[in-house]
Design a protein around this motif. Structure first.
Motif, PDB file in Angstrom:
ATOM      1  N   ALA A  73      57.680  15.356  36.781  1.00 44.29           N
ATOM      2  CA  ALA A  73      58.576  14.243  36.436  1.00 44.29           C
ATOM      3  C   ALA A  73      58.385  13.071  37.379  1.00 44.29           C
ATOM      4  N   LEU A  74      58.228  13.353  38.674  1.00 46.59           N
ATOM      5  CA  LEU A  74      58.019  12.271  39.643  1.00 46.59           C
ATOM      6  C   LEU A  74      56.659  11.610  39.444  1.00 46.59           C
ATOM      7  N   MET A  75      55.654  12.388  39.066  1.00 49.67           N
ATOM      8  CA  MET A  75      54.349  11.778  38.795  1.00 49.67           C
ATOM      9  C   MET A  75      54.453  10.793  37.641  1.00 49.67           C
ATOM     10  N   ARG A  76      55.222  11.136  36.641  1.00 49.49           N
ATOM     11  CA  ARG A  76      55.385  10.223  35.508  1.00 49.49           C
ATOM     12  C   ARG A  76      56.195   8.994  35.919  1.00 49.49           C
ATOM     13  N   GLU A  77      57.223   9.195  36.744  1.00 51.62           N
ATOM     14  CA  GLU A  77      58.008   8.058  37.221  1.00 51.62           C
ATOM     15  C   GLU A  77      57.164   7.096  38.042  1.00 51.62           C
ATOM     16  N   ARG A  78      56.217   7.635  38.795  1.00 49.33           N
ATOM     17  CA  ARG A  78      55.389   6.823  39.685  1.00 49.33           C
ATOM     18  C   ARG A  78      53.973   6.634  39.148  1.00 49.33           C
ATOM     19  N   SER A  79      53.849   6.689  37.821  1.00 54.22           N
ATOM     20  CA  SER A  79      52.524   6.632  37.206  1.00 54.22           C
ATOM     21  C   SER A  79      51.806   5.311  37.478  1.00 54.22           C
ATOM     22  N   THR A  80      52.551   4.223  37.532  1.00 54.63           N
ATOM     23  CA  THR A  80      51.918   2.929  37.796  1.00 54.63           C
ATOM     24  C   THR A  80      51.299   2.900  39.184  1.00 54.63           C
ATOM     25  N   LEU A  81      52.042   3.383  40.175  1.00 57.09           N
ATOM     26  CA  LEU A  81      51.527   3.432  41.539  1.00 57.09           C
ATOM     27  C   LEU A  81      50.279   4.305  41.627  1.00 57.09           C
ATOM     28  N   LEU A  82      50.333   5.483  41.011  1.00 55.92           N
ATOM     29  CA  LEU A  82      49.186   6.393  41.051  1.00 55.92           C
ATOM     30  C   LEU A  82      47.981   5.791  40.322  1.00 55.92           C
ATOM     31  N   ALA A  83      48.212   5.247  39.147  1.00 55.69           N
ATOM     32  CA  ALA A  83      47.105   4.687  38.370  1.00 55.69           C
ATOM     33  C   ALA A  83      46.440   3.533  39.102  1.00 55.69           C
ATOM     34  N   GLN A  84      47.232   2.665  39.696  1.00 51.93           N
ATOM     35  CA  GLN A  84      46.657   1.539  40.431  1.00 51.93           C
ATOM     36  C   GLN A  84      45.858   2.021  41.635  1.00 51.93           C
ATOM     37  N   GLN A  85      46.325   3.070  42.290  1.00 52.79           N
ATOM     38  CA  GLN A  85      45.591   3.605  43.432  1.00 52.79           C
ATOM     39  C   GLN A  85      44.259   4.204  42.981  1.00 52.79           C
ATOM     40  N   ILE A  86      44.263   4.894  41.840  1.00 51.73           N
ATOM     41  CA  ILE A  86      43.022   5.432  41.278  1.00 51.73           C
ATOM     42  C   ILE A  86      42.040   4.296  40.999  1.00 51.73           C
ATOM     43  N   THR A  87      42.522   3.243  40.383  1.00 44.82           N
ATOM     44  CA  THR A  87      41.645   2.126  40.030  1.00 44.82           C
ATOM     45  C   THR A  87      41.094   1.440  41.270  1.00 44.82           C
ATOM     46  N   ARG A  88      41.922   1.247  42.275  1.00 46.29           N
ATOM     47  CA  ARG A  88      41.456   0.582  43.498  1.00 46.29           C
ATOM     48  C   ARG A  88      40.418   1.426  44.239  1.00 46.29           C
ATOM     49  N   GLU A  89      40.634   2.724  44.302  1.00 42.29           N
ATOM     50  CA  GLU A  89      39.748   3.561  45.112  1.00 42.29           C
ATOM     51  C   GLU A  89      38.534   4.059  44.346  1.00 42.29           C
ATOM     52  N   VAL A 310      31.654  -4.649  31.026  1.00 40.58           N
ATOM     53  CA  VAL A 310      31.651  -4.066  32.366  1.00 40.58           C
ATOM     54  C   VAL A 310      32.236  -5.089  33.331  1.00 40.58           C
ATOM     55  N   GLY A 311      33.180  -4.665  34.154  1.00 44.52           N
ATOM     56  CA  GLY A 311      33.747  -5.636  35.084  1.00 44.52           C
ATOM     57  C   GLY A 311      34.924  -5.098  35.856  1.00 44.52           C
ATOM     58  N   ASP A 312      35.813  -5.993  36.230  1.00 40.42           N
ATOM     59  CA  ASP A 312      36.973  -5.688  37.053  1.00 40.42           C
ATOM     60  C   ASP A 312      37.810  -4.591  36.390  1.00 40.42           C
ATOM     61  N   PRO A 313      37.976  -3.450  37.034  1.00 43.52           N
ATOM     62  CA  PRO A 313      38.719  -2.360  36.395  1.00 43.52           C
ATOM     63  C   PRO A 313      40.207  -2.642  36.230  1.00 43.52           C
ATOM     64  N   LEU A 314      40.717  -3.649  36.907  1.00 42.03           N
ATOM     65  CA  LEU A 314      42.119  -4.029  36.728  1.00 42.03           C
ATOM     66  C   LEU A 314      42.325  -4.961  35.535  1.00 42.03           C
ATOM     67  N   ASP A 315      41.223  -5.446  34.949  1.00 37.05           N
ATOM     68  CA  ASP A 315      41.280  -6.304  33.769  1.00 37.05           C
ATOM     69  C   ASP A 315      41.427  -5.414  32.536  1.00 37.05           C
ATOM     70  N   ALA A 316      42.447  -5.655  31.730  1.00 34.98           N
ATOM     71  CA  ALA A 316      42.708  -4.810  30.556  1.00 34.98           C
ATOM     72  C   ALA A 316      41.552  -4.825  29.558  1.00 34.98           C
ATOM     73  N   ALA A 317      40.732  -5.852  29.589  1.00 36.61           N
ATOM     74  CA  ALA A 317      39.617  -5.948  28.647  1.00 36.61           C
ATOM     75  C   ALA A 317      38.401  -5.142  29.094  1.00 36.61           C
ATOM     76  N   THR A 318      38.362  -4.691  30.331  1.00 40.51           N
ATOM     77  CA  THR A 318      37.207  -3.972  30.866  1.00 40.51           C
ATOM     78  C   THR A 318      37.100  -2.585  30.241  1.00 40.51           C
ATOM     79  N   GLN A 319      35.893  -2.240  29.814  1.00 39.17           N
ATOM     80  CA  GLN A 319      35.639  -0.919  29.229  1.00 39.17           C
ATOM     81  C   GLN A 319      34.916   0.020  30.197  1.00 39.17           C
ATOM     82  N   MET A 320      34.237  -0.519  31.182  1.00 42.72           N
ATOM     83  CA  MET A 320      33.575   0.314  32.187  1.00 42.72           C
ATOM     84  C   MET A 320      33.610  -0.397  33.524  1.00 42.72           C
ATOM     85  N   GLY A 321      34.007   0.328  34.550  1.00 41.98           N
ATOM     86  CA  GLY A 321      34.071  -0.237  35.890  1.00 41.98           C
ATOM     87  C   GLY A 321      32.819   0.071  36.690  1.00 41.98           C
TER      88      GLY A 321
END
Length: 478
Positions: A73-89, A310-321
């Motif tokens: 439940a906490l993972m789902r509550e904090r999904s934005t934080l986790l997802a952004q960390q995955i994308t950054r790293e 291919v491009g910035d993984p934080l861009d919603a239009a990007t299909q491959m980082g």
């Protein structure tokens, strides 16, 4: 992000003099740095896991189940934080990162349910006053190793399975995606998992592996990563009779028969191949296409691959980082360089994308020779191979040619062909007319050089258990 170690319920700095810098693969900039765990830190993590095992194994299963549900439940509550960390790293596009978080949460939900269903059995006895029962018991403290390519899913699968079984764990996630693991550690602590049940250490991989594999208090080793490293860890674990579950590399074949809807299969194939820039152990790589549709399939696949954004993984239009690091990009360049030297047809991509970050073009190689690097070494990157076959016997023989057997795929609308593919391909997972290789409720593991044991499903939870047979003869006192 405050990078550190997580030992006995505390977030603390490592005591090694060696430091590690986490890099954003999209632009090459540092995200943070931290000190490695020294041998003394790892020893403390082992002691914490061993000490808490005695109480965690006796924790009522209803309580363990409720705690695991709270983690999910906490993972789902904090999904934005986790997802952004995955994308950054990692550089995984944000939409893919959100899907990974959802799957990781499901791992804990599934484990919370299965913890209540670890049934034993009663065996009919030979004597009137005798009983014979078979019990499942937690195997003990677990040493776990997880790679960087699925930084939420892989630790979640190992931690949830171990805790559901009543085991404690010392896990070494990848140093390169430490922030994702530490966000999960905070969630585990906030959910109420007792201090010392889960410990995370980051440091010298070889040194920590030696320490964990030889520690008397560690009962089991679970590893996800490269085949060569997994074999070495398995050998070390065997010296002290530790159980080893090894999820290793693959080179997934895809057999496409001539009775399929080509457009539908191509669309799914391109999306599956270039997901996470191909840095997935189950990534479909060797596309074996029946000759009558080979030309159509390859032309449409090449066109779709070349059109990927291919491009910035934080861009919603990007299909491959980007690829994760410079090492991975250099490995892909070496595979493509070998293909060029052999005169192979590189129909799309084949070049790094200049500028900041570790970007590489989606690449397609047509009719690769069997001895080329691309056809025998797992690319673990955005490289697809497309070859033609004449008979199903030829395709199955090629699918089984390599010493890997992690995941395989087959596409046909003919039931007889589907039956053959399901039963004759040598692989731990065979997916027919679908691109999904694993789910929380299904067992996942390889054969041949792709591993030992399984993760996921009830079979995966049982890897963390040992059997005990109890035979009891009742006394004669009234």
């Amino acid at each position: 992000m405050d990078y550190c170690q997580f030992i006995a319920g505390e977030f603390r700095s490592g005591t090694s003099q060696t430091r590690f810098t986490v890099i954003n693969p999209a632009d090459g900039t540092p995200l943070g740095a931290y000190a490695y765990a020294a041998a003394a830190d790892v020893d403390e993590a082992i002691r914490a896991a061993a000490g808490t095992f005695r109480t965690w194994r006796r924790t009522p299963v209803t309580e363990r189940s409720a705690l695991l549900r709270r983690v999910a439940a906490l993972m789902r509550e904090r999904s934005t934080l986790l997802a952004q960390q995955i994308t950054r790293e990692l550089g995984k596009p944000l939409a893919e990162a959100h899907k990974e978080v959802g799957t990781a949460a499901e791992m804990f939900e599934w484990a919370s349910e299965e913890a209540r269903r670890l049934y034993g059995r009663t065996i009919p006895a030979r004597a009137e006053r005798a009983t014979q029962t078979v019990l499942w018991e937690p195997i003990g403290p677990v040493a776990a190793f997880a790679g960087w390519n699925a930084p939420a899913i892989t630790p979640a699968r190992k931690i949830s399975g171990a805790l559901a079984a009543g085991c404690t764990i010392v896990i070494k996630p990848s140093e390169e995606t430490a922030g994702v693991a530490l966000v999960m550690a905070r969630i585990l602590k906030d959910a109420g998992i007792p201090d010392g049940v889960v410990n995370m250490v980051f440091g010298d991989p070889a040194g920590i592996a030696d320490q964990l594999c030889t520690a008397p208090d560690i009962a089991m080793v679970t590893f996800t990563g490269a085949t060569s490293i997994g074999k070495a860890l398995g050998a070390k674990a065997a010296l002290t009779m530790k159980r080893a579950v090894l999820e290793l590399g693959g080179h997934a074949p895809v057999i496409v028969c001539d009775d399929v809807d080509v457009d539908r299969v191509v669309s799914g194939a391109v999306a599956a191949k270039y997901r996470n820039a191909g840095q997935v152990c189950t990534s479909p790589t060797r596309f074996l296409v029946q000759r009558s549709i080979y030309q159509e399939f390859s032309e449409k696949f090449v066109k779709a691959a070349a059109a990927l954004k291919v491009g910035d993984p934080l861009d919603a239009a990007t299909q491959m980082g980007p690829l994760k690091n410079a090492r991975r990009r250099e490995a892909i360049e070496a595979i493509v360089r070998d293909a060029r030297a052999r005169g192979l047809d590189i129909a799309a991509g084949g070049e790094r994308i200049e500028g900041a970050g570790y970007f590489f073009q989606p690449t397609v190689i047509l009719q690769p020779s069997a001895d080329s690097d691309a056809a025998r070494i797992e690319p673990f990157g955005p490289v697809a191979l497309i070859s033609a076959f004449d008979t199903l016997d030829d395709a199955i023989e090629e699918a089984n040619r390599l010493p890997f057997g992690l995941a395989a795929y087959g596409f046909t609308d003919h039931m007889g062909r589907a039956h053959r593919l399901a039963h004759e391909i040598e692989s731990g997972v065979v997916s027919i007319n679908d691109w999904q290789a694993s789910l929380p409720e299904t067992p996942f593991g390889g054969c041949k050089d792709s591993g030992l044991g399984v993760e996921g499903g009830i079979e995966g939870v049982r890897e963390f258990l040992r059997l005990k047979c109890v035979r009891q003869l009742a006394g004669t006192a009234e």
